[in-house]
Design an enzyme around this catalytic site. Structure first.
Site: not given
Ligand code: PSU
Ligand code: MN
Length: 301
Positions: A23, A84, A104, A138, A140, A142, A159
């Site tokens: 990614e 992003k 992701v 919220d 993701s 993903d 995390k």
């Molecule tokens: N966790 C990390 N580094 C990152 C991300 C997550 O340690 O760069 C990024 C990844 O690309 C993941 C995205 O897919 O954040 C998820 O963002 P969101 O929670 O906004 O969907």
């Molecule tokens: Mn989100």
């Protein structure tokens, strides 16, 4: 959907050589500059060392790219305007001929369409915690994309700033196969354990390969998440990371950070508050994932 392949990824697809998708949000929003450049190059190098071809994915001037040139990686690492890009953002970024780094979700979406079976990342997004002042709801995308994109994602879990029990529950609801690599526990990215039990475990590359083969034989819709804990020598202490996360979250809330900006903001805050230590851990686990993903891809090819 038109995907522009780099010459080596195109060649690998033709000859059936193993390919590992990587990614690009990790490059633009996951690490500070100039560490992000080193991480991007070392991820690719790690994949090559195992005999697979790296395919870093991004949207460059609106084009969907699978396999990037050095100068494209450089732009992703240095241009403050990189957006992003999750799946829902793709059409807009394409139409605007803008530059977007794929999450992701978006990386898996593109990689699966390119027939790539294995994808290495650091950590996946998940269900955010619900706390006073934070975003109320919220999750993701993903997780949703993993439910309908048949690819194996190798990550170090998610995390602990996320709601990890809820994240695991959503993966279950979405029928995503979740397998610990040499672990019974869902790894919490900076630490090897979270106290949360995983449904399945593979104790060797052979076993993981067999599970991967069966997974593709099923030809279902959902993907598979391999949970590969951060290497012991790089892992942080739970107390140490938890106190950093508490501080970083409080900052994000008081700054009014919302939505897609939350994860990048917290990663940058953790890096700053820990004097770069969390980024070192992030790098170690990302490279460790690239290595396992490449070895798995070679076996599956
Ligand atoms: N966790 C990390 N580094 C990152 C991300 C997550 O340690 O760069 C990024 C990844 O690309 C993941 C995205 O897919 O954040 C998820 O963002 P969101 O929670 O906004 O969907
Ligand atoms: Mn989100």
């Amino acid at each position: 959907m038109k995907i522009e392949f780099s010459p080596d990824v195109a060649e690998a697809r033709k000859s059936g050589q193993a390919i590992v998708a990587l990614e690009s949000t990790i490059i633009s929003h996951g690490f500070p500059h100039p560490e992000n450049l080193a991480v991007a190059a070392e991820m690719e190098e790690t994949v090559r060392q195992q005999g697979a071809v790296p395919a870093t994915i991004a949207l460059i001037d609106g084009n969907i790219k699978c396999g990037l040139t050095e100068s494209e990686v450089h732009r992703l690492a240095t241009d403050a305007g990189v957006r992003k890009c999750s799946v829902r953002d793709m059409a807009v970024i394409m139409a605007e001929q803008a530059i977007g780094s794929t999450t992701v979700a978006a990386t898996a979406f593109i990689a699966a369409k390119a027939g790539i079976k294995v994808f290495a990342t650091g950590g996946i997004g998940g269900v955010h915690r619900r706390e006073e002042g934070a975003d109320g709801y919220d999750i993701s995308s993903d997780l949703l994309e993993l439910s309908r994109t048949n690819i194996i994602v190798v990550s170090a879990g998610a995390k602990s700033l996320l709601d990890l029990p809820a994240t695991l529950e959503v993966l279950e609801t979405y029928s995503v196969a979740v397998v610990g690599y040499e672990t019974n526990e869902f790894p919490a990215f900076h630490t090897r354990s979270s106290g949360l039990k995983l449904p399945h475990r593979a104790d060797s590359l052979d076993q993981l390969t067999a599970i991967g083969r069966s997974h593709f034989e099923l030809d279902g819709e959902a993907g598979m998440l391999v949970c590969n804990p951060v290497p012991e020598e790089a892992a942080m202490k739970v107390d140490e990371i938890e106190s950093l996360i508490t501080q970083a979250r409080a900052e994000a809330i008081s700054e009014g950070i919302k939505g897609a900006a939350v994860t990048p903001y917290i990663l940058a805050a953790l890096n700053r508050l820990s004097d770069g230590r969390t980024s070192e851990v992030n790098k170690a686990l990302a490279l460790n994932n690239a290595d396992l993903a490449a070895r798995l891809a070679v076996r599956l090819a």
